[in-house]
Write a protein that holds these residues in place. Structure first.
Motif, PDB file in Angstrom:
ATOM      1  N   ASP A 270       0.824  -1.206   0.000  1.00 50.44           N
ATOM      2  CA  ASP A 270       0.000   0.000   0.000  1.00 50.44           C
ATOM      3  C   ASP A 270       0.860   1.259   0.000  1.00 50.44           C
ATOM      4  O   ASP A 270       0.549   2.236  -0.693  1.00 50.44           O
ATOM      5  N   ALA A 271       1.939   1.247   0.782  1.00 48.42           N
ATOM      6  CA  ALA A 271       2.828   2.411   0.832  1.00 48.42           C
ATOM      7  C   ALA A 271       3.423   2.695  -0.544  1.00 48.42           C
ATOM      8  O   ALA A 271       3.498   3.850  -0.985  1.00 48.42           O
ATOM      9  N   GLU A 272       3.845   1.652  -1.238  1.00 49.92           N
ATOM     10  CA  GLU A 272       4.414   1.835  -2.570  1.00 49.92           C
ATOM     11  C   GLU A 272       3.345   2.208  -3.592  1.00 49.92           C
ATOM     12  O   GLU A 272       3.573   3.060  -4.463  1.00 49.92           O
ATOM     13  N   GLU A 273       2.194   1.590  -3.476  1.00 48.61           N
ATOM     14  CA  GLU A 273       1.118   1.871  -4.436  1.00 48.61           C
ATOM     15  C   GLU A 273       0.648   3.320  -4.329  1.00 48.61           C
ATOM     16  O   GLU A 273       0.385   3.980  -5.346  1.00 48.61           O
ATOM     17  N   LEU A 274       0.550   3.826  -3.125  1.00 45.98           N
ATOM     18  CA  LEU A 274       0.117   5.213  -2.944  1.00 45.98           C
ATOM     19  C   LEU A 274       1.191   6.186  -3.418  1.00 45.98           C
ATOM     20  O   LEU A 274       0.877   7.240  -3.986  1.00 45.98           O
ATOM     21  N   ALA A 275       2.449   5.864  -3.211  1.00 48.02           N
ATOM     22  CA  ALA A 275       3.524   6.702  -3.744  1.00 48.02           C
ATOM     23  C   ALA A 275       3.464   6.745  -5.264  1.00 48.02           C
ATOM     24  O   ALA A 275       3.589   7.813  -5.884  1.00 48.02           O
ATOM     25  N   ALA A 276       3.268   5.585  -5.886  1.00 49.88           N
ATOM     26  CA  ALA A 276       3.185   5.527  -7.347  1.00 49.88           C
ATOM     27  C   ALA A 276       1.970   6.299  -7.854  1.00 49.88           C
ATOM     28  O   ALA A 276       2.052   7.017  -8.867  1.00 49.88           O
ATOM     29  N   HIS A 277       0.853   6.159  -7.158  1.00 50.93           N
ATOM     30  CA  HIS A 277      -0.367   6.871  -7.561  1.00 50.93           C
ATOM     31  C   HIS A 277      -0.144   8.382  -7.544  1.00 50.93           C
ATOM     32  O   HIS A 277      -0.492   9.084  -8.510  1.00 50.93           O
ATOM     33  N   LEU A 278       0.421   8.882  -6.478  1.00 54.23           N
ATOM     34  CA  LEU A 278       0.639  10.326  -6.365  1.00 54.23           C
ATOM     35  C   LEU A 278       1.696  10.823  -7.345  1.00 54.23           C
ATOM     36  O   LEU A 278       1.653  11.977  -7.782  1.00 54.23           O
ATOM     37  N   ALA A 279       2.628   9.955  -7.716  1.00 57.31           N
ATOM     38  CA  ALA A 279       3.677  10.338  -8.666  1.00 57.31           C
ATOM     39  C   ALA A 279       3.243  10.142 -10.112  1.00 57.31           C
ATOM     40  O   ALA A 279       3.983  10.525 -11.033  1.00 57.31           O
ATOM     41  N   GLY A 280       2.066   9.528 -10.305  1.00 60.04           N
ATOM     42  CA  GLY A 280       1.579   9.303 -11.663  1.00 60.04           C
ATOM     43  C   GLY A 280       2.369   8.250 -12.409  1.00 60.04           C
ATOM     44  O   GLY A 280       2.560   8.342 -13.631  1.00 60.04           O
ATOM     45  N   THR A 281       2.831   7.221 -11.692  1.00 55.97           N
ATOM     46  CA  THR A 281       3.604   6.165 -12.319  1.00 55.97           C
ATOM     47  C   THR A 281       3.140   4.814 -11.800  1.00 55.97           C
ATOM     48  O   THR A 281       2.163   4.727 -11.043  1.00 55.97           O
ATOM     49  N   GLN A 282       3.820   3.756 -12.194  1.00 58.12           N
ATOM     50  CA  GLN A 282       3.517   2.410 -11.716  1.00 58.12           C
ATOM     51  C   GLN A 282       4.459   2.053 -10.576  1.00 58.12           C
ATOM     52  O   GLN A 282       5.588   2.555 -10.498  1.00 58.12           O
ATOM     53  N   ARG A 283       3.991   1.181  -9.711  1.00 59.08           N
ATOM     54  CA  ARG A 283       4.778   0.832  -8.525  1.00 59.08           C
ATOM     55  C   ARG A 283       6.160   0.307  -8.905  1.00 59.08           C
ATOM     56  O   ARG A 283       7.156   0.628  -8.255  1.00 59.08           O
ATOM     57  N   GLY A 284       6.251  -0.474  -9.958  1.00 59.65           N
ATOM     58  CA  GLY A 284       7.531  -1.041 -10.368  1.00 59.65           C
ATOM     59  C   GLY A 284       8.496  -0.028 -10.967  1.00 59.65           C
ATOM     60  O   GLY A 284       9.663  -0.353 -11.210  1.00 59.65           O
ATOM     61  N   ARG A 285       8.020   1.192 -11.199  1.00 56.71           N
ATOM     62  CA  ARG A 285       8.862   2.211 -11.818  1.00 56.71           C
ATOM     63  C   ARG A 285       9.263   3.312 -10.837  1.00 56.71           C
ATOM     64  O   ARG A 285       9.823   4.337 -11.236  1.00 56.71           O
ATOM     65  N   LEU A 286       8.978   3.110  -9.555  1.00 53.02           N
ATOM     66  CA  LEU A 286       9.301   4.140  -8.570  1.00 53.02           C
ATOM     67  C   LEU A 286      10.794   4.467  -8.544  1.00 53.02           C
ATOM     68  O   LEU A 286      11.183   5.621  -8.344  1.00 53.02           O
ATOM     69  N   SER A 287      11.619   3.459  -8.745  1.00 56.28           N
ATOM     70  CA  SER A 287      13.068   3.685  -8.682  1.00 56.28           C
ATOM     71  C   SER A 287      13.571   4.540  -9.838  1.00 56.28           C
ATOM     72  O   SER A 287      14.705   5.049  -9.795  1.00 56.28           O
TER      73      SER A 287
END
Length: 283
Positions: free
Chosen positions: A27-44
């Motif tokens: 959930d922490a990663e999914e919400l970060a990705a959502h707010l950044a407008g990207t996919q969870r696997g692309r956060l890095s």
């Protein structure tokens, strides 16, 4: 992953874990990705977020820690091959129901075919089946106008038909009597008083969750309705509480209009839905 973002996600994970959320890291990663407008696997791969991002992220994590559903915060829920718009007032489809979708998609049905999804909610099963059989006539039925607003949004660009009706009433879809090839339903089935997670108890509409004292009230009506709508040989699947598998099987047997009745499990191995075939003989 960017050092500051990684630290924020680590802190968010700890906070969500403390709040009793089993999927805290996801959930922490999914919400970060959502707010950044990207996919969870692309956060890095993100450029370093600005301070405004971290302010929004902290506020959103605080909401999730109060057990507001992840899907209400992102506005979407993944279900099989589709991504659905969801929010307050509509039941959030669960991964457990994907087992019934997979079963349905593995069946052989005539072409052209007619498919009905009773208690469609956000349209999850109807849209998944329409994606699999694009030439089929697919009808979703629900008695909640709020739920149907989400379903209509999700059905834009598809051929799915939506009907506002109570599946426990008389005469529903009478124009399709004996013509339906496949009927599926994820109805309200939780017994009243069951111990539920706050995300369900406080945020899913009770009308879409609870199925009477034993959880069987709506299932009983759907079994009778399906017997009327299905053609001889038509296929039926209904989801149930993990405590009422045998009750659902017994109900189908007592109706004397079904054969090939099978209790099936979900992806976690729990009893989840029952399938059957409409018998070819008269009742």
């Amino acid at each position: 992953m960017i050092t500051r973002l990684r630290g924020a996600i680590d802190s968010a994970t700890a906070l969500l874990t403390q709040a009793g959320i089993d999927s805290a890291r996801y959930d922490a990663e999914e919400l970060a990705a959502h707010l950044a407008g990207t996919q969870r696997g692309r956060l890095s791969m993100l450029a370093p977020p600005d301070d405004a991002f971290f302010d929004r992220y902290r506020a959103t994590i605080a909401e999730r820690s109060r057990r507001i559903p992840l899907q209400h915060l992102t506005g979407t829920a993944a279900f099989g091959p589709v991504t659905l718009a969801v929010g307050p007032g509509v039941f959030i489809p669960r991964p457990e129901t994907e087992a019934m979708l997979e079963w349905a998609m593995a069946q052989r049905i005539p072409k052209p075919s007619t498919i009905v999804d009773l208690c469609t909610g956000s349209g999850a099963l109807a849209l998944g089946l329409a994606r699999h059989w694009p030439a089929a006539r697919v009808v979703g039925v629900d008695d909640s106008e709020v739920a149907l607003e989400y379903a209509r949004k999700n059905a834009v660009g598809t051929t799915v038909e939506l009907l506002h009706a109570d599946v426990t009433g008389s005469g529903v879809l009478s124009d399709l009597d004996g013509q339906v090839d496949l009927l599926v339903s994820n109805p309200p089935y939780v017994p009243e008083g069951a111990d539920l997670e706050p995300e369900v108890l406080d945020h899913d509409p009770a009308h879409a969750v609870f199925g009477g004292p034993d959880g069987m009230a709506v299932i009983t009506a759907i079994v009778a309705l399906a017997a009327r709508l299905l053609r001889p040989g038509g296929l039926f699947a209904v989801e149930h509480d993990d405590t009422t598998s045998s009750s659902t099987v017994e109900l189908l047997r007592a109706t004397a209009r079904y054969e090939d009745i099978v209790a099936r499990k979900d992806l976690t191995g729990r009893p989840r839905f029952v399938t059957a075939r409409r018998s070819g003989g008269s009742s």
